[in-house]
Write a protein that holds these residues in place. Structure first.
Motif, PDB file in Angstrom:
ATOM      1  N   ASP A 260       0.850  -1.193   0.000  1.00 34.62           N
ATOM      2  CA  ASP A 260       0.000   0.000   0.000  1.00 34.62           C
ATOM      3  C   ASP A 260       0.887   1.245   0.000  1.00 34.62           C
ATOM      4  O   ASP A 260       1.770   1.383   0.854  1.00 34.62           O
ATOM      5  N   PRO A 261       0.679   2.180  -0.911  1.00 31.05           N
ATOM      6  CA  PRO A 261       1.523   3.383  -0.953  1.00 31.05           C
ATOM      7  C   PRO A 261       1.432   4.224   0.315  1.00 31.05           C
ATOM      8  O   PRO A 261       2.397   4.925   0.659  1.00 31.05           O
ATOM      9  N   LEU A 262       0.275   4.171   1.022  1.00 32.39           N
ATOM     10  CA  LEU A 262       0.154   4.958   2.252  1.00 32.39           C
ATOM     11  C   LEU A 262       1.163   4.498   3.308  1.00 32.39           C
ATOM     12  O   LEU A 262       1.652   5.304   4.097  1.00 32.39           O
ATOM     13  N   ARG A 263       1.431   3.193   3.287  1.00 33.99           N
ATOM     14  CA  ARG A 263       2.438   2.679   4.230  1.00 33.99           C
ATOM     15  C   ARG A 263       3.793   3.328   3.969  1.00 33.99           C
ATOM     16  O   ARG A 263       4.491   3.739   4.893  1.00 33.99           O
ATOM     17  N   PHE A 264       4.125   3.450   2.719  1.00 37.04           N
ATOM     18  CA  PHE A 264       5.401   4.083   2.374  1.00 37.04           C
ATOM     19  C   PHE A 264       5.359   5.589   2.608  1.00 37.04           C
ATOM     20  O   PHE A 264       6.386   6.207   2.894  1.00 37.04           O
ATOM     21  N   GLN A 265       4.159   6.156   2.510  1.00 36.64           N
ATOM     22  CA  GLN A 265       4.036   7.583   2.792  1.00 36.64           C
ATOM     23  C   GLN A 265       4.323   7.863   4.266  1.00 36.64           C
ATOM     24  O   GLN A 265       5.051   8.803   4.597  1.00 36.64           O
ATOM     25  N   HIS A 266       3.733   7.042   5.159  1.00 31.64           N
ATOM     26  CA  HIS A 266       4.022   7.202   6.588  1.00 31.64           C
ATOM     27  C   HIS A 266       5.498   6.933   6.877  1.00 31.64           C
ATOM     28  O   HIS A 266       6.140   7.646   7.669  1.00 31.64           O
ATOM     29  N   LEU A 267       6.021   5.899   6.213  1.00 31.59           N
ATOM     30  CA  LEU A 267       7.440   5.601   6.409  1.00 31.59           C
ATOM     31  C   LEU A 267       8.308   6.747   5.904  1.00 31.59           C
ATOM     32  O   LEU A 267       9.313   7.109   6.525  1.00 31.59           O
ATOM     33  N   TYR A 268       7.892   7.336   4.786  1.00 34.50           N
ATOM     34  CA  TYR A 268       8.646   8.466   4.242  1.00 34.50           C
ATOM     35  C   TYR A 268       8.625   9.647   5.209  1.00 34.50           C
ATOM     36  O   TYR A 268       9.634  10.335   5.384  1.00 34.50           O
ATOM     37  N   ARG A 269       7.461   9.878   5.834  1.00 38.97           N
ATOM     38  CA  ARG A 269       7.379  10.969   6.806  1.00 38.97           C
ATOM     39  C   ARG A 269       8.314  10.718   7.989  1.00 38.97           C
ATOM     40  O   ARG A 269       9.008  11.630   8.454  1.00 38.97           O
ATOM     41  N   LYS A 270       8.324   9.472   8.473  1.00 35.67           N
ATOM     42  CA  LYS A 270       9.219   9.150   9.586  1.00 35.67           C
ATOM     43  C   LYS A 270      10.679   9.315   9.182  1.00 35.67           C
ATOM     44  O   LYS A 270      11.498   9.860   9.924  1.00 35.67           O
TER      45      LYS A 270
END
Length: 209
Positions: A70-80
């Motif tokens: 899911d791209p949202l997972r990578f979005q949260h990871l990117y924010r972190k």
């Protein structure tokens, strides 16, 4: 997540779960039957690039499996990741700023020490000059004292003193008797004079003034 399907024949994985699907290096998904058609030429049926595939399953490498997450997972990871790296950059900048402040403080202290060293060097030069003057002063007075002592020593052996001393010695040798005899004295003008102020009596054995 998108539905996995063959980009050539549009067959879905959920419809035919027994059919294997492959991910090509050119980012195209190809099913097993379509891959068999292109296996002879070893080129992608869609773009014509060299065909290099990996089967889509649970054993895929993480770098390949991430395409199906899911791209949202990578979005949260990117924010972190972005926050972590931003904090590290801020910490690095803070450390650099503190080092710069410390360097400025050390520079000011060094300038103060240089001024203090210059003042101490001037004082050392002044004290050396003063010590040299004191040594010269002491040497001058010691030399003057030696000259005075030498002059006083030579003054006691003047011709007048020697003549008076010889007269006294000769007189004392010729006037020895039992009677009171005169004594030879020297006055302040270094002139010999005879005095009978003192006498010695052999019979009474005492002095008479």
């Amino acid at each position: 997540m998108f539905r996995v399907h063959c980009n050539k024949c549009f067959r879905h994985r959920k419809t035919d779960p027994t059919v294997p699907f492959h991910l090509a290096q050119c980012r195209h998904v190809i099913c097993g039957p379509c891959l068999g058609q292109s296996s002879q030429e070893r080129k992608c049926l869609l773009c014509g690039q060299a065909l290099n595939t990996i089967q889509i399953n649970r054993d895929m490498p993480t770098c390949v499996a991430n395409y199906f997450e899911d791209p949202l997972r990578f979005q949260h990871l990117y924010r972190k990741i972005s926050k972590f790296q931003a904090d590290q950059r801020a910490s690095d900048n803070l450390g650099f700023y503190r080092q710069l402040q410390q360097l400025e403080q050390n520079k000011r202290q060094l300038e103060g020490f240089c001024k203090m060293e210059a003042q101490l060097n001037r004082k050392v030069v002044e004290e050396k000059k003063r010590i040299a003057e004191l040594r010269s002063y002491i040497a001058y007075h010691e030399d003057a004292q030696k000259r005075r002592r030498h002059s006083a020593h030579e003054g006691t052996h003047t011709p007048e003193f020697k003549e008076a001393w010889n007269t006294f010695v000769s007189t004392s040798d010729t006037t020895q008797s039992d009677k009171p005899s005169g004594r030879f004295c020297l006055d302040a003008n270094m002139n010999s004079r005879s005095t009978r102020s003192r006498s010695y009596d052999v019979d009474t054995k005492d002095f008479r003034i």
